[in-house]
Design a protein around this motif. Structure first.
Motif, PDB file in Angstrom:
ATOM      1  N   LEU A 177       0.819  -1.205   0.000  1.00 38.17           N
ATOM      2  CA  LEU A 177       0.000   0.000   0.000  1.00 38.17           C
ATOM      3  C   LEU A 177       0.860   1.264   0.000  1.00 38.17           C
ATOM      4  N   THR A 178       2.023   1.204   0.644  1.00 40.01           N
ATOM      5  CA  THR A 178       2.934   2.362   0.641  1.00 40.01           C
ATOM      6  C   THR A 178       3.441   2.647  -0.765  1.00 40.01           C
ATOM      7  N   SER A 179       3.736   1.573  -1.504  1.00 38.03           N
ATOM      8  CA  SER A 179       4.177   1.736  -2.890  1.00 38.03           C
ATOM      9  C   SER A 179       3.075   2.388  -3.735  1.00 38.03           C
ATOM     10  N   LYS A 180       1.838   1.918  -3.543  1.00 42.50           N
ATOM     11  CA  LYS A 180       0.712   2.495  -4.284  1.00 42.50           C
ATOM     12  C   LYS A 180       0.488   3.950  -3.877  1.00 42.50           C
ATOM     13  N   ARG A 181       0.629   4.229  -2.584  1.00 41.35           N
ATOM     14  CA  ARG A 181       0.434   5.601  -2.097  1.00 41.35           C
ATOM     15  C   ARG A 181       1.506   6.533  -2.649  1.00 41.35           C
ATOM     16  N   SER A 227     -11.346  17.535 -12.818  1.00 36.26           N
ATOM     17  CA  SER A 227     -11.837  16.178 -12.565  1.00 36.26           C
ATOM     18  C   SER A 227     -10.692  15.200 -12.372  1.00 36.26           C
ATOM     19  N   ASP A 228      -9.649  15.341 -13.190  1.00 39.37           N
ATOM     20  CA  ASP A 228      -8.478  14.471 -13.046  1.00 39.37           C
ATOM     21  C   ASP A 228      -7.821  14.662 -11.687  1.00 39.37           C
ATOM     22  N   LEU A 229      -7.728  15.921 -11.237  1.00 38.97           N
ATOM     23  CA  LEU A 229      -7.104  16.201  -9.949  1.00 38.97           C
ATOM     24  C   LEU A 229      -7.942  15.644  -8.795  1.00 38.97           C
ATOM     25  N   LEU A 230      -9.253  15.831  -8.860  1.00 38.44           N
ATOM     26  CA  LEU A 230     -10.136  15.328  -7.799  1.00 38.44           C
ATOM     27  C   LEU A 230     -10.141  13.801  -7.754  1.00 38.44           C
ATOM     28  N   LEU A 231     -10.058  13.179  -8.944  1.00 44.51           N
ATOM     29  CA  LEU A 231      -9.981  11.720  -8.983  1.00 44.51           C
ATOM     30  C   LEU A 231      -8.694  11.229  -8.334  1.00 44.51           C
ATOM     31  N   SER A 232      -7.604  11.974  -8.541  1.00 42.57           N
ATOM     32  CA  SER A 232      -6.338  11.624  -7.902  1.00 42.57           C
ATOM     33  C   SER A 232      -6.445  11.746  -6.381  1.00 42.57           C
ATOM     34  N   HIS A 233      -7.076  12.840  -5.904  1.00 44.86           N
ATOM     35  CA  HIS A 233      -7.301  13.002  -4.460  1.00 44.86           C
ATOM     36  C   HIS A 233      -8.125  11.838  -3.906  1.00 44.86           C
ATOM     37  N   GLN A 234      -9.123  11.430  -4.678  1.00 43.46           N
ATOM     38  CA  GLN A 234      -9.997  10.341  -4.237  1.00 43.46           C
ATOM     39  C   GLN A 234      -9.226   9.028  -4.099  1.00 43.46           C
ATOM     40  N   LYS A 235      -8.342   8.750  -5.052  1.00 44.40           N
ATOM     41  CA  LYS A 235      -7.549   7.517  -4.995  1.00 44.40           C
ATOM     42  C   LYS A 235      -6.632   7.502  -3.777  1.00 44.40           C
ATOM     43  N   ILE A 236      -6.036   8.662  -3.460  1.00 40.53           N
ATOM     44  CA  ILE A 236      -5.176   8.746  -2.273  1.00 40.53           C
ATOM     45  C   ILE A 236      -5.983   8.480  -1.003  1.00 40.53           C
ATOM     46  N   SER A 237      -7.174   9.081  -0.919  1.00 43.77           N
ATOM     47  CA  SER A 237      -8.042   8.861   0.250  1.00 43.77           C
ATOM     48  C   SER A 237      -8.449   7.394   0.357  1.00 43.77           C
ATOM     49  N   ILE A 239      -6.700   4.826  -0.656  1.00 42.00           N
ATOM     50  CA  ILE A 239      -5.535   4.061  -0.200  1.00 42.00           C
ATOM     51  C   ILE A 239      -5.399   4.161   1.319  1.00 42.00           C
ATOM     52  N   PHE A 240      -5.590   5.378   1.862  1.00 43.96           N
ATOM     53  CA  PHE A 240      -5.553   5.548   3.328  1.00 43.96           C
ATOM     54  C   PHE A 240      -6.659   4.727   3.990  1.00 43.96           C
ATOM     55  N   ALA A 241      -7.840   4.705   3.363  1.00 41.76           N
ATOM     56  CA  ALA A 241      -8.948   3.921   3.916  1.00 41.76           C
ATOM     57  C   ALA A 241      -8.612   2.428   3.916  1.00 41.76           C
ATOM     58  N   LYS A 242      -7.954   1.969   2.852  1.00 44.76           N
ATOM     59  CA  LYS A 242      -7.547   0.557   2.794  1.00 44.76           C
ATOM     60  C   LYS A 242      -6.515   0.245   3.882  1.00 44.76           C
ATOM     61  N   GLU A 243      -5.590   1.168   4.103  1.00 44.19           N
ATOM     62  CA  GLU A 243      -4.591   0.962   5.149  1.00 44.19           C
ATOM     63  C   GLU A 243      -5.252   0.814   6.519  1.00 44.19           C
ATOM     64  N   ASN A 244      -6.222   1.694   6.798  1.00 50.45           N
ATOM     65  CA  ASN A 244      -6.933   1.618   8.083  1.00 50.45           C
ATOM     66  C   ASN A 244      -7.734   0.325   8.195  1.00 50.45           C
ATOM     67  N   PHE A 245      -8.350  -0.087   7.081  1.00 52.96           N
ATOM     68  CA  PHE A 245      -9.157  -1.307   7.087  1.00 52.96           C
ATOM     69  C   PHE A 245      -8.292  -2.536   7.372  1.00 52.96           C
ATOM     70  N   PHE A 246      -7.193  -2.672   6.636  1.00 57.28           N
ATOM     71  CA  PHE A 246      -6.329  -3.845   6.831  1.00 57.28           C
ATOM     72  C   PHE A 246      -5.684  -3.835   8.213  1.00 57.28           C
ATOM     73  N   SER A 247      -5.303  -2.653   8.698  1.00 56.20           N
ATOM     74  CA  SER A 247      -4.702  -2.565  10.020  1.00 56.20           C
ATOM     75  C   SER A 247      -5.683  -2.989  11.103  1.00 56.20           C
TER      76      SER A 247
END
Length: 284
Positions: A177-181, A227-237, A239-247
């Motif tokens: 996930l760090t690599s993806k982030r 839209s491209d920028l907001l989509l990028s922000h969404q993907k980062i958020s 990834i953080f949500a996935k980190e919290n979920f797996f943790s």
């Protein structure tokens, strides 16, 4: 990665004394982290289970004092790291500025000033953050974690093995996930730059837009870039949500596994209640 590590060590070389002090505080905290599980064990087995008020007070005070000492050490380490980061940022900024003044005039003909300043500030900030969070803090936390692991192994090697398995899984997931982030942040930074350049070009070309009535074209461009920028922000958020979920999921599974195996060991009298509660407290 090795080249990056060498560069970080080179940048941090003027701060040897501060880093040595931080490392000393880490080693002391690690030793104290080894002692804490045993005090918890004694508190429960020789204090609460035996209903011995004197032992309860004695061990509780010991746990509180050691906990406060660790927090004080952590506070001083944070101050040391903040000073290193600020001094490093100042030194790098001064070095870059001196180099910038001595560049040939022709260099600025092909380089936009806004782009140049953005790149300089970003690079300096990344190096200082790397030196602080990704290097010093990682070493500090690693030393403390090793101290806690030694204490857990001494309490019970079998339960410690379960914890280590989950640690390996957690590390593998975190690395992925760090690599993806990291990739997502790089893309987000480029999109932010594109957005800034687009705004700059648009504002500089307002006369042409008004002359040729290009309002609709520019509005469509804005929607696309934004839209491209907001989509990028969404993907980062996400990834953080996935980190919290797996943790959180791994924490639940780890607690369940410890309770299951520890319960079986309690039934066979291979584990005391003090060892169980101490292990659970310091395995999280």
């Amino acid at each position: 990665e090795y080249i990056v590590l060498k560069k970080i060590i080179h940048f941090l070389s003027p701060f040897k004394r501060k880093i040595a002090m931080s490392f000393f505080l880490s080693l002391t905290s690690a030793v104290l982290c080894i002692v804490l599980p045993f005090l918890n064990k004694l508190l429960i087995d020789n204090g609460m289970m035996s209903m011995n008020i004197a032992n309860i007070i004695k061990y509780s005070l010991g746990i509180a004092c050691i906990g406060l000492i660790i927090q004080v050490f952590t506070f001083f380490q944070s101050k040391i790291h903040i000073r290193i980061q600020n001094e490093l940022s100042k030194s790098l900024g001064y070095t870059v500025f001196k180099h910038l003044l001595r560049l040939k005039s022709g260099y600025f003909d092909t380089k936009d000033s806004f782009e140049l300043i953005t790149e300089i500030e970003t690079d300096v900030d990344e190096i200082t953050q790397m030196a602080n969070e990704q290097f010093l803090d990682v070493i500090v936390n690693l030393v403390k974690m090793l101290g806690a692991c030694v204490g857990l192994i001494i309490i019970d090697p079998v339960l410690s093995l379960i914890v280590f398995v989950f640690m390996i899984i957690r590390y593998a997931v975190a690395e992925y996930l760090t690599s993806k982030r990291r990739n997502a942040f790089d893309k987000d930074f480029r999109l932010c730059q594109d957005m800034a350049f687009w705004y700059s070009d648009t504002i500089n070309g307002l006369k042409i837009i008004k002359l040729w009535n290009l309002y609709k074209n520019k509005e469509n461009e804005f929607v696309k870039v934004r839209s491209d920028l907001l989509l990028s922000h969404q993907k980062i958020s996400e990834i953080f949500a996935k980190e919290n979920f797996f943790s959180s999921t791994l924490d639940v599974l780890l607690t369940f596994s410890i309770y299951l195996f520890a319960g079986l060991m309690l039934i066979d009298n291979k584990l005391s209640m003090g060892e169980l509660f101490s292990f659970i407290a310091y395995s999280q």
